[in-house]
Design an enzyme around this catalytic site. Structure first.
Site, mmCIF file in Angstrom:
data_model
loop_
_atom_site.group_PDB
_atom_site.id
_atom_site.type_symbol
_atom_site.label_atom_id
_atom_site.label_comp_id
_atom_site.label_asym_id
_atom_site.label_seq_id
_atom_site.Cartn_x
_atom_site.Cartn_y
_atom_site.Cartn_z
ATOM 1 N N ASP A 90 0.975 -1.193 -0.076
ATOM 2 C CA ASP A 90 0.284 -0.025 0.022
ATOM 3 C C ASP A 90 1.406 1.053 -0.230
ATOM 4 O OD1 ASP A 90 -2.241 1.253 0.490
ATOM 5 O OD2 ASP A 90 -1.560 1.574 2.519
ATOM 6 N N ASP A 120 -0.083 4.524 0.400
ATOM 7 C CA ASP A 120 -0.682 6.320 2.176
ATOM 8 C C ASP A 120 -0.093 5.163 3.605
ATOM 9 O OD1 ASP A 120 -0.709 8.170 0.001
ATOM 10 O OD2 ASP A 120 -2.837 7.885 -0.457
HETATM 11 C C1 BG6 Z 1 -5.598 6.398 -0.487
HETATM 12 C C2 BG6 Z 1 -5.664 6.639 0.496
HETATM 13 O O1 BG6 Z 1 -3.748 5.454 -0.796
HETATM 14 O O2 BG6 Z 1 -6.082 7.084 -1.256
HETATM 15 C C3 BG6 Z 1 -7.029 6.948 0.874
HETATM 16 O O3 BG6 Z 1 -5.599 5.709 1.891
HETATM 17 C C4 BG6 Z 1 -7.889 8.171 -0.153
HETATM 18 O O4 BG6 Z 1 -6.958 7.722 2.004
HETATM 19 C C5 BG6 Z 1 -7.485 7.285 -1.298
HETATM 20 O O5 BG6 Z 1 -8.730 9.110 -0.608
HETATM 21 C C6 BG6 Z 1 -7.204 8.404 -3.027
HETATM 22 O O6 BG6 Z 1 -6.296 8.798 -3.010
HETATM 23 P P1 BG6 Z 1 -6.849 10.315 -3.627
HETATM 24 O O7 BG6 Z 1 -5.080 10.576 -4.259
HETATM 25 O O8 BG6 Z 1 -6.653 9.257 -5.433
HETATM 26 O O9 BG6 Z 1 -7.597 10.621 -3.448
HETATM 27 MG MG MG Z 2 -2.409 3.381 3.744
#
Ligand code: BG6
Ligand code: MG
Length: 224
Positions: free
Chosen positions: A7, A9
């Site tokens: 993963d 984030d």
């Molecule tokens: C995930 C995060 O990796 O990505 C979420 O944990 C986030 O918090 C999701 O909403 C979507 O991310 P993005 O950058 O496409 O808005």
């Molecule tokens: Mg994460």
């Protein structure tokens, strides 16, 4: 263990904090209370689902038109992109650079299963994008985490059977997705929020290939 799927984030870099800050800014504008407990529930889920959760928590699920919701998400992403524009290789979480090196040295495939549409940009800024043999495009998926689709897709792209994959997550929805995909699940965080994980480490600096190999062996013995 032939592949490790990450993963992004909260595992590779601390962008989970940036998602929190960007959503908090939006929630303040629309007068909905938003705290870290609420943010925990958004980890791993898409931008659209995150906004729905925030609106529901504030009793505001019918307050906005689709066009207004799009505008709120655009603003959130704009704030978020401003925050990630400052990322450098220094922002890799502790131990992640070492783990990527160890995996490359042992020819273990490396995949990315992030729900974020900003993932490729972040990997470029961290200067690790070339380490990845496969990066799943979340916009091509039908179902988000906790559905296993993203991890199953990563395994297919890597050409590795799911039984030979380990995956690392910091979110409950992610751990559920990994387990439903039939993979070895590694959770980063507190034991109580990593229910179902096969291995939990408190922080990324604890993630070494030796630890993964050792726990993997135990897991394999138990699952035979
Ligand atoms: C995930 C995060 O990796 O990505 C979420 O944990 C986030 O918090 C999701 O909403 C979507 O991310 P993005 O950058 O496409 O808005
Ligand atoms: Mg994460």
């Amino acid at each position: 263990m032939k592949a490790v799927i990450f993963d992004l984030d909260g595992v590779i870099t601390d962008t989970a904090e940036y998602h929190f800050l960007a959503w908090k800014h939006i929630a303040e504008q629309i007068d909905i209370p938003f705290d870290r407990d609420m943010n925990e529930r958004l980890k791993g889920i898409s931008r659209e689902e995150s906004l729905e959760c925030i609106l529901i928590s504030g009793g505001a699920e019918t307050r906005y038109t689709n066009a207004e919701k799009q505008e709120l998400m655009l603003q959130k992403n704009h704030d978020y992109q401003t925050l990630i524009s400052k990322l450098t290789p220094e922002d890799l979480l502790p131990g992640i650079g070492r783990l990527l090196c160890q995996l490359k040295n042992e020819n273990i495939k490396i995949g990315l299963a992030s729900s974020s549409r900003n993932a490729p940009e972040i990997l470029k800024r961290l200067e690790i994008i070339d380490d990845f043999h496969a990066i799943v495009d979340p916009t091509a998926l039908v179902n988000g985490k906790p559905d296993p689709e993203i991890f199953l897709t990563a395994a297919t792209l890597l050409g590795v059977s799911t039984a030979d994959c380990a995956a690392i997550e910091d979110a409950e929805a992610g751990i559920s997705a990994i387990k439903s995909a039939g993979m070895f699940a590694v959770g980063v965080g507190q034991e109580e929020s990593m229910l179902g994980a096969d291995l939990v480490v408190r922080q990324t600096s604890d993630l070494t290939l030796e630890l993964l190999h050792g726990e993997w062996e135990q897991y394999r013995i138990k699952s035979v």
